[in-house]
Write an enzyme that holds these catalytic residues in place. Structure first.
Site, mmCIF file in Angstrom:
data_model
loop_
_atom_site.group_PDB
_atom_site.id
_atom_site.type_symbol
_atom_site.label_atom_id
_atom_site.label_comp_id
_atom_site.label_asym_id
_atom_site.label_seq_id
_atom_site.Cartn_x
_atom_site.Cartn_y
_atom_site.Cartn_z
ATOM 1 N N HIS A 50 45.475 44.605 49.511
ATOM 2 C CA HIS A 50 45.438 44.271 50.939
ATOM 3 C C HIS A 50 44.073 44.633 51.508
ATOM 4 C CE1 HIS A 50 47.521 44.674 55.146
ATOM 5 N NE2 HIS A 50 46.489 43.847 55.146
ATOM 6 N N GLY A 103 46.678 40.013 55.771
ATOM 7 C CA GLY A 103 47.513 40.587 54.731
ATOM 8 C C GLY A 103 48.822 41.157 55.246
ATOM 9 N N TRP A 142 51.544 53.046 50.984
ATOM 10 C CA TRP A 142 50.175 53.206 50.488
ATOM 11 C C TRP A 142 50.184 54.219 49.341
ATOM 12 C CZ3 TRP A 142 47.602 49.335 52.249
ATOM 13 C CH2 TRP A 142 47.772 48.882 53.558
ATOM 14 N N HIS A 161 44.735 51.104 52.034
ATOM 15 C CA HIS A 161 43.916 49.935 51.689
ATOM 16 C C HIS A 161 43.101 50.202 50.418
ATOM 17 C CE1 HIS A 161 44.771 47.359 55.124
ATOM 18 N NE2 HIS A 161 44.682 48.432 55.907
ATOM 19 N N ARG A 215 39.524 35.857 53.722
ATOM 20 C CA ARG A 215 39.330 35.238 55.034
ATOM 21 C C ARG A 215 37.858 34.931 55.245
ATOM 22 N NH1 ARG A 215 41.128 37.988 60.868
ATOM 23 N NH2 ARG A 215 40.729 36.149 62.176
ATOM 24 N N ARG A 255 42.354 37.050 67.639
ATOM 25 C CA ARG A 255 41.456 37.906 68.412
ATOM 26 C C ARG A 255 40.001 37.596 68.108
ATOM 27 N NH1 ARG A 255 45.595 41.777 67.103
ATOM 28 N NH2 ARG A 255 46.686 42.477 68.978
ATOM 29 N N ALA A 256 39.731 37.250 66.859
ATOM 30 C CA ALA A 256 38.352 36.919 66.506
ATOM 31 C C ALA A 256 37.911 35.616 67.146
ATOM 32 C CB ALA A 256 38.214 36.833 64.984
#
Length: 571
Positions: A154, A160, A206, A211, A286, A424-425
């Site tokens: 992720h 993700g 996790w 991550h 992405r 949001r981007a």
């Protein structure tokens, strides 16, 4: 002094009554109500006459028996009541959109291809890279009841989280994941076992750190899975360091410590450890500019990811190897310029760093090799790991990502993925200068994403053409079977006709027996040749295949070679 009587009271009684009638007659509300009542009455009367005329034309024979008006009114009332009852029953039985689609199916045009119209680019895709058949064909024989395990890498701000929820909540399984309200993690056990088939944030948490990247996962997952065979809680932070340190010692002690360890053969060996488990790594990528802006907005809201371990070669980086970009508890409210100016910002080229083997460049120690050589090794390592992963998807192609995952693992999703064009981007307005600056900070991610997008779309087209070839082959087999049945029926009817002629003309018996023998020998031969023997074109294509290929691949070799040839033609 007596009160003065109003002027209206001094009028005569008859005149007062006439004035009341006049005021009532000219009252606006009364006038509107009267007009509406008379209008509706006139409309109902006209409608009654029109319907009576229509029914008199349609149901003329009924008018001769009894009163026409009474029968037509009763028939009209019965039809209206029947229609209303049918509508109510249909809405009660099937209120969803499926029935609405069925109602409009006869009037609607054919549905467009959702995969073709998902992105707003042209339908014709021109590939840039030349990939082999093994690179394009992704077919994992995933045994959920055995020891196979899907490991989800992720990467931050790549969608993700949405894809991870699809894995635990939107897959058709014999034993679906158990997800409780208010809990982020779900229990994804194999059928009949208390072992998980999915290693991700929403199934195991996790377990290898927040991550975790490729370097951490490939060293941590085998040991964590073996250690958690009978446990449910994720290991502690000290336990993770111990696991990664032991894995790094094993890697240093092995003879394969050169840069060639990142080759496809070593990747396959790493995915199949000594315990026999098959680890199938997957991830989502992405567009680098959108991902970078999304991470900046996330950091602005207070995100830090300080819990990430960044363990490489058995140890985390020192403060000199990985300095911090801020001094406080977080970096909330930082402007975009400050976010871009930090040279130690892990958002720069994050996707390449998280997909590459950091041990090849000395982990986070920048003094091991020159920067140019380091960037080249990291990019090639990330490309190789991405190409040999079991699956990867792109955030900008949600439906194609769903399609390729389903074809790769033979696991279907319940509901289709949704493509969100507003994020949001996308709400961040930047000029061309800032756009170029962000692309320069993420030049490795830009190169990796271009490579990944080309490979992704080529895999999609390859799988679609393979699917069309398989459907065409099935249709050809059905036509051959029907043609064989037709010939068999024709020869049988012909032989029956000749036997009837024999009963009438016994002198033709020798010729008839010879014809029957030929017919009986010809029918099975024709049926067998039509059902089994391939065409000359298929024979030529089958001769081009390698002798070591499986029998299942021979059926789709035509589509494979056609696609590879078309790629060469486009190039």
């Amino acid at each position: 002094m007596t009160a003065r009587a109003p002027l209206f009271a001094l009028l005569a009684r008859g005149r007062r009554r006439r004035m009341h009638d006049l005021r009532r007659r000219w009252d606006l509300g009364s006038l509107c109500r009267a007009l509406l009542t008379r209008g509706l009455a006139a409309l109902g009367h006209s409608l009654k006459h029109v319907l009576g005329a229509i029914f008199s034309k349609i149901f003329g024979p009924l008018a001769s028996v009894g009163n026409m008006d009474e029968k037509s009114n009763k028939l009209l009332l019965a039809l209206v009541m029947l229609f209303l009852f049918a509508v109510i029953v249909l809405q009660y039985v099937c209120p969803g959109t499926e029935c609405q689609l069925l109602r409009l199916q006869a009037f609607s045009s054919p549905m467009p291809d959702p995969y073709r119209s998902e992105d707003e680019s042209s339908a014709r895709f021109v590939p840039r890279y030349n990939f082999s058949r093994g690179d394009l064909l992704r077919k994992v024989d995933f045994d959920i009841k055995g020891d196979d395990l899907i490991v989800f890498l992720h990467i931050q701000k790549t969608g993700g989280t949405t894809f991870g929820r699809h894995l635990v909540r939107n897959i058709q399984l014999e034993q679906p994941c158990e997800c409780r309200v208010g809990q982020k993690k779900c229990t994804c056990h194999r059928p009949g076992k208390r072992e998980t088939w999915l290693f991700s944030r929403f199934s195991t948490g996790w377990s290898c750190g927040l991550h975790a990247d490729w370097t951490e996962l490939t060293s941590c997952v085998p040991a964590v899975v073996d250690g958690k065979r009978d446990a449910r809680l994720r290991p502690s932070r000290w336990r993770i360091f111990q696991i990664l340190d032991a894995a790094s010692k094993d890697r240093r002690g092995s003879p394969n410590t050169n840069p060639g360890a990142n080759s496809p053969s070593s990747t396959k060996a790493r995915n199949t450890p000594k315990n026999g488990k098959n680890f199938h790594y997957i991830t989502i990528l992405r567009d680098p500019v959108s991902r970078y802006l999304s991470e900046w907005r996330h950091v602005q809201r207070g995100a830090t990811w300080k819990a990430s371990l960044h363990v490489c070669d058995g140890r985390p980086p020192t403060s000199e190897e990985l300095p911090s970009c801020y001094t406080g508890d977080d970096w909330s409210g930082c402007p975009l310029k400050e976010f871009m100016d930090c040279p130690y910002n892990l958002a720069n080229n994050r996707q390449v760093r998280m997909l590459s083997d950091l041990t090849l460049v000395g982990c986070y120690n920048l003094s091991v090799m020159p920067e140019k050589q380091r960037n080249k090794v990291l990019l090639e390592s990330a490309k190789s790991n991405l190409k040999h992963m079991a699956f990867f998807g792109l955030t900008e192609f949600q439906r194609k990502t769903q399609y390729l995952f389903e074809k790769t693992f033979n696991m279907n999703f319940i509901s289709p993925f949704t493509q969100y064009n507003t994020t949001r981007a996308s709400s961040v307005e930047i000029n061309e200068e800032i756009q170029k600056h962000i692309e320069g900070l993420n030049f490795l991610d830009m190169e990796l994403y271009s490579y990944a997008k080309d490979l992704f779309l080529q895999r999609y087209q390859f799988m679609r053409q393979k699917e069309h070839q398989e459907a065409r082959r099935k249709r050809q087999e059905q036509r051959k079977f029907l043609k064989g049945r037709f010939l068999q029926t024709h020869f049988q009817s012909q032989s029956q006709g000749q036997s009837q002629n024999l009963s009438q003309n016994p002198s033709q018996a020798p010729n008839l027996n010879a014809n029957q023998n030929v017919t009986q020998n010809l029918i099975p031969n024709l049926t067998q040749s039509l059902g089994q023997n391939p065409s000359p074109k298929e024979n030529r294509e089958s001769q081009k295949q390698n002798p070591g290929q499986e029998q299942s691949d021979s059926n789709t070799s035509n589509g494979t070679h056609d696609y590879i040839g078309s790629v060469e033609k486009w190039r």
